[in-house]
Write an enzyme that holds these catalytic residues in place. Structure first.
Site, PDB file in Angstrom:
ATOM      1  N   PHE A  30      67.105 -55.233  -0.829  1.00 30.25           N
ATOM      2  CA  PHE A  30      68.324 -55.035  -0.064  1.00 30.25           C
ATOM      3  C   PHE A  30      68.296 -53.842   0.884  1.00 30.25           C
ATOM      4  CE2 PHE A  30      69.765 -57.212  -3.998  1.00 30.25           C
ATOM      5  CZ  PHE A  30      70.174 -58.400  -3.406  1.00 30.25           C
ATOM      6  N   THR A  31      67.567 -52.802   0.515  1.00 32.46           N
ATOM      7  CA  THR A  31      67.563 -51.626   1.376  1.00 32.46           C
ATOM      8  C   THR A  31      66.483 -51.757   2.445  1.00 32.46           C
ATOM      9  OG1 THR A  31      67.691 -49.218   1.396  1.00 32.46           O
ATOM     10  CG2 THR A  31      65.977 -50.210   0.023  1.00 32.46           C
ATOM     11  N   GLU A 162      78.570 -49.127  23.735  1.00 32.25           N
ATOM     12  CA  GLU A 162      79.503 -50.154  24.214  1.00 32.25           C
ATOM     13  C   GLU A 162      78.875 -51.039  25.296  1.00 32.25           C
ATOM     14  OE1 GLU A 162      83.438 -47.280  23.661  1.00 32.25           O
ATOM     15  OE2 GLU A 162      82.793 -47.863  25.667  1.00 32.25           O
ATOM     16  N   HIS A 188      81.051 -55.583  18.607  1.00 35.55           N
ATOM     17  CA  HIS A 188      80.197 -55.269  19.749  1.00 35.55           C
ATOM     18  C   HIS A 188      79.380 -56.486  20.204  1.00 35.55           C
ATOM     19  CE1 HIS A 188      80.527 -50.629  19.619  1.00 35.55           C
ATOM     20  NE2 HIS A 188      81.589 -51.187  19.081  1.00 35.55           N
ATOM     21  N   HIS A 215      66.642 -38.914   4.569  1.00 31.46           N
ATOM     22  CA  HIS A 215      66.602 -37.685   3.774  1.00 31.46           C
ATOM     23  C   HIS A 215      65.777 -36.548   4.360  1.00 31.46           C
ATOM     24  CE1 HIS A 215      68.271 -40.363   0.739  1.00 31.46           C
ATOM     25  NE2 HIS A 215      67.207 -41.132   0.862  1.00 31.46           N
TER      26      HIS A 215
END
Length: 388
Positions: A30-31, A162, A188, A215
């Protein structure tokens, strides 16, 4: 009007995005991993730059950009960074959070981007960078801005959150600066739920971004990195930290969706520009409204409307009427940001008068633009505006 509703954004997901999510769920990974690397590679290739780093939001992409420029020594505490007075809050926060000084410059009334003449006059010996914003899809006047940066020896940073897919003289916005940032938030141009990307052509800055994103550790750096020489012992490099980083990693699900969405971006931009052709033409025929003047090829995030002449000062009435007709409305980003209470926490200076930013703050709003052709509903909105 019965059964009429015009939302700020549309849902661009199809079966392929759902299948991509299910594939990640089945993998149990998942990460940040292989899907993230694939999306970054495809994103960089699409926009014609060497490196792309995905993070958890466009705001984090801005944070990553500023942190990278500070830790690499290109900016230092107290340096002055020129910014436009109209943008989203997290254009400004990272500049403040890294002890740099914000210098606010007025916008151009027509383009809604930074006023280039004011920008040039605002530069001092303390100015080290210009953080431009391509507001609501509209490119800046990059020929002139790049010329200024070259003459004055300034770093150009680009907030393109944007304006994904916009072009200036055939080159994608977000790729003119030393670092450019993008957003893939739900509303977006492409949507990964939450998400952002920072791009650069500078390998050293890329390596700093890889470390800072997770980190400040060395684990994600290549073995031949110029910012750090890795030990032979892989175990040592598992938890080894070289800069004060963050945890702004994306999820694999977001990257998997991004891969699918990126394939659709060309048609999304085509449709947004077709919608804009109609809307801008009609607004320009109306006496009491004006809209954004396009520079280059805007990707038209939304349709800003500025009240003029007889409607000046009557925004509350206009917004109320639009809401009564089930049309979603928002301010033009944050208006003049220096008028928000949060400014008291920041080290900043205002150059000259922010006359245009003030006018937009009080007389501007925008409605959404969509990634599907939507001319029939835009006709209804134009008629409502005409009849107010």
């Amino acid at each position: 009007m019965k059964n009429f509703y015009y939302e700020l954004t549309d849902d661009t997901w199809g079966r392929e995005e759902i299948e991509a999510i299910l594939e990640v769920i089945k993998s149990r990974k998942f990460t940040m991993g292989d899907k993230t690397k694939e999306f970054e590679k495809r994103f960089a290739e699409y926009f014609g730059c060497k490196y792309a780093v995905m993070v958890n939001s466009g705001s984090s992409a801005n944070l990553l950009a500023i942190a990278t420029l500070v830790y690499s020594g290109k900016l230092k505490e107290g340096d002055e960074v020129i910014v436009p007075a109209v943008s989203w809050s997290t254009t400004y926060y990272p500049v403040f959070q890294f002890n740099l000084k914000l210098k606010f410059v007025d916008i151009d009334f027509k383009t809604l981007n930074i006023n280039v003449k004011e920008l040039k006059n605002a530069i001092t010996d303390k100015t080290k960078a210009i953080f431009v914003v391509n507001l609501l899809g509209n490119p800046n006047e990059f020929d002139e801005i790049k010329k200024i940066c070259k003459e004055k020896g300034l770093i150009l940073i680009e907030d393109n959150c944007e304006s994904m897919g916009a072009k200036y003289k055939g080159k994608y916005t977000g790729t003119f600066g030393l670092i450019g940032t993008f957003s893939t938030f739900y509303s977006h141009h492409i949507s990964t739920m939450e998400g952002g990307i920072a791009v650069t052509n500078d390998e050293e800055l890329y390596h700093y971004m890889l470390s800072i994103r997770a980190h400040g550790w060395t684990r994600n750096l290549p073995n031949n990195s110029s910012i750090y020489t890795k030990h032979i012992d892989e175990f040592y490099e598992m938890f080894n930290f070289i800069v004060p980083g963050f945890n702004i990693r994306p999820l694999e699900i977001e990257a998997a969706v991004g891969i699918k969405q990126l394939k659709k971006l060309n048609i999304f931009i085509h449709n947004r520009r077709k919608n804009a052709d109609y809307f801008v033409n009609k607004i320009n025929q109306m006496e009491n409204y004006s809209t954004q003047k396009e520079i280059g090829e805007s990707s038209w995030f939304g349709f800003p409307i500025i009240l003029t002449n007889d409607l000046e000062g009557k925004r509350n009435m206009i917004v109320k009427k639009l809401k009564e007709n089930n049309i979603e409305v928002r301010p033009i980003v944050a208006g003049n940001f220096t008028r928000h209470k949060v400014i008291k926490y920041m080290n900043y200076e205002i150059y000259g008068k922010l006359k245009n930013a003030d006018y937009i703050h009080e007389n501007g709003f925008f409605i959404g633009n969509h990634s599907f052709l939507d001319i029939e509903r835009l006709k209804i909105i134009i008629n409502i505006l005409k009849n107010i």
